[in-house]
Scaffold this motif. Sequence first.
Motif, PDB file in Angstrom:
ATOM      1  N   LEU A   1       0.825  -1.203   0.000  1.00 29.63           N
ATOM      2  CA  LEU A   1       0.000   0.000   0.000  1.00 29.63           C
ATOM      3  C   LEU A   1       0.863   1.259   0.000  1.00 29.63           C
ATOM      4  CD1 LEU A   1      -2.896   1.178   0.219  1.00 29.63           C
ATOM      5  CD2 LEU A   1      -2.577   1.179   2.704  1.00 29.63           C
ATOM      6  N   VAL A   2       1.905   1.278   0.820  1.00 30.38           N
ATOM      7  CA  VAL A   2       2.753   2.463   0.935  1.00 30.38           C
ATOM      8  C   VAL A   2       3.605   2.656  -0.318  1.00 30.38           C
ATOM      9  CG1 VAL A   2       4.703   3.447   2.204  1.00 30.38           C
ATOM     10  CG2 VAL A   2       2.782   2.455   3.448  1.00 30.38           C
ATOM     11  N   LYS A   3       4.103   1.563  -0.865  1.00 29.84           N
ATOM     12  CA  LYS A   3       5.034   1.663  -1.988  1.00 29.84           C
ATOM     13  C   LYS A   3       4.329   1.848  -3.321  1.00 29.84           C
ATOM     14  CE  LYS A   3       9.262  -0.489  -3.735  1.00 29.84           C
ATOM     15  NZ  LYS A   3      10.206  -1.627  -3.585  1.00 29.84           N
ATOM     16  N   TYR A   4       3.190   1.195  -3.518  1.00 30.41           N
ATOM     17  CA  TYR A   4       2.524   1.214  -4.816  1.00 30.41           C
ATOM     18  C   TYR A   4       1.117   1.814  -4.778  1.00 30.41           C
ATOM     19  CZ  TYR A   4       6.343  -1.880  -6.129  1.00 30.41           C
ATOM     20  OH  TYR A   4       7.593  -2.410  -6.351  1.00 30.41           O
ATOM     21  N   GLY A   5       0.682   2.264  -3.616  1.00 28.57           N
ATOM     22  CA  GLY A   5      -0.614   2.913  -3.518  1.00 28.57           C
ATOM     23  C   GLY A   5      -1.771   1.936  -3.575  1.00 28.57           C
ATOM     24  N   ILE A   6      -2.962   2.488  -3.700  1.00 25.44           N
ATOM     25  CA  ILE A   6      -4.160   1.653  -3.676  1.00 25.44           C
ATOM     26  C   ILE A   6      -4.240   0.751  -4.919  1.00 25.44           C
ATOM     27  CG2 ILE A   6      -5.684   3.322  -4.831  1.00 25.44           C
ATOM     28  CD1 ILE A   6      -7.820   2.482  -2.732  1.00 25.44           C
ATOM     29  N   THR A   7      -3.646   1.213  -6.028  1.00 27.58           N
ATOM     30  CA  THR A   7      -3.604   0.371  -7.238  1.00 27.58           C
ATOM     31  C   THR A   7      -2.811  -0.900  -6.977  1.00 27.58           C
ATOM     32  OG1 THR A   7      -3.687   2.346  -8.626  1.00 27.58           O
ATOM     33  CG2 THR A   7      -2.977   0.310  -9.680  1.00 27.58           C
ATOM     34  N   GLY A   8      -1.666  -0.748  -6.315  1.00 25.84           N
ATOM     35  CA  GLY A   8      -0.850  -1.917  -5.983  1.00 25.84           C
ATOM     36  C   GLY A   8      -1.551  -2.840  -5.013  1.00 25.84           C
ATOM     37  N   ALA A   9      -2.254  -2.267  -4.023  1.00 27.01           N
ATOM     38  CA  ALA A   9      -2.960  -3.089  -3.036  1.00 27.01           C
ATOM     39  C   ALA A   9      -4.066  -3.907  -3.694  1.00 27.01           C
ATOM     40  CB  ALA A   9      -3.533  -2.197  -1.940  1.00 27.01           C
ATOM     41  N   ILE A  10      -4.832  -3.262  -4.571  1.00 32.34           N
ATOM     42  CA  ILE A  10      -5.906  -3.975  -5.279  1.00 32.34           C
ATOM     43  C   ILE A  10      -5.305  -5.041  -6.205  1.00 32.34           C
ATOM     44  CG2 ILE A  10      -7.764  -3.729  -6.971  1.00 32.34           C
ATOM     45  CD1 ILE A  10      -8.261  -0.920  -5.800  1.00 32.34           C
ATOM     46  N   GLY A  11      -4.255  -4.672  -6.926  1.00 29.48           N
ATOM     47  CA  GLY A  11      -3.611  -5.615  -7.833  1.00 29.48           C
ATOM     48  C   GLY A  11      -3.017  -6.805  -7.105  1.00 29.48           C
ATOM     49  N   TYR A  12      -2.403  -6.546  -5.950  1.00 28.36           N
ATOM     50  CA  TYR A  12      -1.833  -7.621  -5.121  1.00 28.36           C
ATOM     51  C   TYR A  12      -2.915  -8.638  -4.763  1.00 28.36           C
ATOM     52  CZ  TYR A  12       0.607  -9.694  -1.067  1.00 28.36           C
ATOM     53  OH  TYR A  12       1.191 -10.552  -0.182  1.00 28.36           O
ATOM     54  N   SER A  13      -4.083  -8.137  -4.381  1.00 25.97           N
ATOM     55  CA  SER A  13      -5.188  -9.020  -4.012  1.00 25.97           C
ATOM     56  C   SER A  13      -5.684  -9.828  -5.209  1.00 25.97           C
ATOM     57  CB  SER A  13      -6.341  -8.199  -3.436  1.00 25.97           C
ATOM     58  OG  SER A  13      -5.927  -7.460  -2.323  1.00 25.97           O
ATOM     59  N   LEU A  14      -5.890  -9.141  -6.342  1.00 29.23           N
ATOM     60  CA  LEU A  14      -6.444  -9.808  -7.514  1.00 29.23           C
ATOM     61  C   LEU A  14      -5.478 -10.817  -8.113  1.00 29.23           C
ATOM     62  CD1 LEU A  14      -8.261  -6.825  -9.283  1.00 29.23           C
ATOM     63  CD2 LEU A  14      -9.245  -8.606  -7.824  1.00 29.23           C
ATOM     64  N   MET A  15      -4.184 -10.493  -8.126  1.00 27.70           N
ATOM     65  CA  MET A  15      -3.222 -11.408  -8.731  1.00 27.70           C
ATOM     66  C   MET A  15      -3.016 -12.654  -7.873  1.00 27.70           C
ATOM     67  SD  MET A  15      -2.560 -10.154 -11.639  1.00 27.70           S
ATOM     68  CE  MET A  15      -4.238  -9.505 -11.604  1.00 27.70           C
ATOM     69  N   GLY A  16      -3.052 -12.491  -6.561  1.00 25.04           N
ATOM     70  CA  GLY A  16      -2.975 -13.672  -5.698  1.00 25.04           C
ATOM     71  C   GLY A  16      -4.163 -14.587  -5.906  1.00 25.04           C
ATOM     72  N   ALA A  17      -5.340 -13.982  -6.026  1.00 21.54           N
ATOM     73  CA  ALA A  17      -6.553 -14.765  -6.279  1.00 21.54           C
ATOM     74  C   ALA A  17      -6.497 -15.457  -7.636  1.00 21.54           C
ATOM     75  CB  ALA A  17      -7.777 -13.848  -6.205  1.00 21.54           C
ATOM     76  N   LEU A  18      -6.043 -14.719  -8.669  1.00 19.88           N
ATOM     77  CA  LEU A  18      -5.972 -15.290 -10.012  1.00 19.88           C
ATOM     78  C   LEU A  18      -4.986 -16.449 -10.068  1.00 19.88           C
ATOM     79  CD1 LEU A  18      -6.811 -15.157 -12.968  1.00 19.88           C
ATOM     80  CD2 LEU A  18      -5.047 -13.424 -13.339  1.00 19.88           C
ATOM     81  N   ALA A  19      -3.896 -16.354  -9.321  1.00 17.30           N
ATOM     82  CA  ALA A  19      -2.917 -17.441  -9.290  1.00 17.30           C
ATOM     83  C   ALA A  19      -3.547 -18.720  -8.739  1.00 17.30           C
ATOM     84  CB  ALA A  19      -1.708 -17.035  -8.455  1.00 17.30           C
ATOM     85  N   LEU A  20      -4.357 -18.604  -7.687  1.00 16.42           N
ATOM     86  CA  LEU A  20      -5.041 -19.779  -7.136  1.00 16.42           C
ATOM     87  C   LEU A  20      -6.048 -20.345  -8.132  1.00 16.42           C
ATOM     88  CD1 LEU A  20      -5.647 -18.692  -3.431  1.00 16.42           C
ATOM     89  CD2 LEU A  20      -4.463 -20.766  -4.165  1.00 16.42           C
ATOM     90  N   VAL A  21      -6.779 -19.469  -8.815  1.00 15.16           N
ATOM     91  CA  VAL A  21      -7.765 -19.925  -9.806  1.00 15.16           C
ATOM     92  C   VAL A  21      -7.072 -20.668 -10.944  1.00 15.16           C
ATOM     93  CG1 VAL A  21      -9.455 -19.166 -11.510  1.00 15.16           C
ATOM     94  CG2 VAL A  21      -9.417 -18.110  -9.236  1.00 15.16           C
ATOM     95  N   LEU A  22      -5.981 -20.112 -11.460  1.00 13.72           N
ATOM     96  CA  LEU A  22      -5.257 -20.753 -12.561  1.00 13.72           C
ATOM     97  C   LEU A  22      -4.698 -22.103 -12.146  1.00 13.72           C
ATOM     98  CD1 LEU A  22      -3.345 -17.674 -14.062  1.00 13.72           C
ATOM     99  CD2 LEU A  22      -5.308 -18.871 -15.044  1.00 13.72           C
ATOM    100  N   PHE A  23      -4.169 -22.166 -10.926  1.00 14.05           N
ATOM    101  CA  PHE A  23      -3.628 -23.453 -10.476  1.00 14.05           C
ATOM    102  C   PHE A  23      -4.743 -24.483 -10.306  1.00 14.05           C
ATOM    103  CE2 PHE A  23      -2.020 -26.545  -7.405  1.00 14.05           C
ATOM    104  CZ  PHE A  23      -0.818 -26.888  -8.010  1.00 14.05           C
ATOM    105  N   GLY A  24      -5.959 -24.018 -10.033  1.00 13.21           N
ATOM    106  CA  GLY A  24      -7.075 -24.944  -9.918  1.00 13.21           C
ATOM    107  C   GLY A  24      -7.312 -25.733 -11.194  1.00 13.21           C
TER     108      GLY A  24
END
Length: 433
Positions: free
Chosen positions: A42-65
Amino acid sequence: MNRKDYQFYISGAVKLGVSFGVVSLLARWITGNTILSAPETLVKYGITGAIGYSLMGALALVLFGFLAKKIRNNFHNEQTIGDVMRQKLTPSGYWYIMFILLVTSFYSLFIQAMGAGILIHIIFPIPVFIGMILFMGFCFFVGGVSGMQRIHQFSGVNVALIFGAVLLIPVYFYIQAGVHPVYDGIKLYHPYILYFKNMDAIWFIFTALLIFFGQIMMDRATWQRVFIIQKEKVTMTFSLAGGIWATIPLALSSLLMIIMFGRSYKNIYSLLFELVDKIQSTMLIILFVLFCFSAISSAINAELHATTTLFVKNVLELFRPLTNHERWKYSYIFSGIVCVCLLVIVSILTPNPLKLLFFFGNIYASIIIPMLYIILSSKPIPVVIPYSSLIGAAGGFLLIPFTNDLKAIWISFAISGVICLFVYILKKAPIKS
């Protein structure tokens, strides 16, 4: 299943359905790294980074599924990632992958233990070493001694505490402070957090997907869950787990914004201390503390159990057959040694979680294409395929002085990918007589 049988230690008594499979995956992937990296992101990349961090972690789990479904269709009697690698690779390639798996296991365990050490220092008025002895003793009992069945029993409690905290605490703060004062305070004191057109954040988001996916592909505990979740439900389970997981970093980011608005801060970890200091409800303080240690302990328990199983079943047993009693004995000894090592190392070192994530990001990125080749190929795997990850990771590390961490990770991914593609083309090319 006989509780004295070592198979009971590895996989527990029953196959998991969707609901409990999701709980088990969340207990593994809501970790200390999630708690500690959220403030930094959040501090380094702002709210865009925080949202992206959440979505990319979720997408990684979905793809591995989707990949997990292929794994279950191709490998019927395996229990660990080591079982699959032994079936697919040459001895040289197998031992190389085992080495990488053990190294990344210790990295994962260290990150969680370090998170526990930081939180003990922030929250409790006791020496960190004493707190870590108690914490690691609990993890040794659950993850090292008791096995998968005990981990399942604690998973439901851990996830309930985690979601109780991330739902109740933000609501409590926003009712007290209101939404507009928080927004105005962030806009005045930390306007960079609200800057959406941050190209560094976009670059970070796609690199995070690469790292997360590589991390999941090499995660020992996740592979164990692939084999104990019911076959026809494995893809849905991973997809639901990914969608739910995305809410946790977002909730943590919203909590941090409540603390930051209208003030400056000394350092990133001081934000967590201020959160504890700002919560005036005793019940919510207890809930927050339980949330932190539930997330970290569940991740350590899962990783410690999976690493111990991997070492005993896929390393020790290759040197000589072990009796059932010896498997249990060596599991206790190995997990005990790991816990003691973590206790000592965490008492000495306090590195940066996000920097460590990107340091190992080269390894995780370089292993993606070789692992896909190994899993999806129905033919014998050339020895160069697993070693292409070594070449890719080395190439990325060597170029770090001439570029930044994010580009080096993509270079590692590209090098190993090109090598695998070249091998694939050579194998497909017709041989002229």
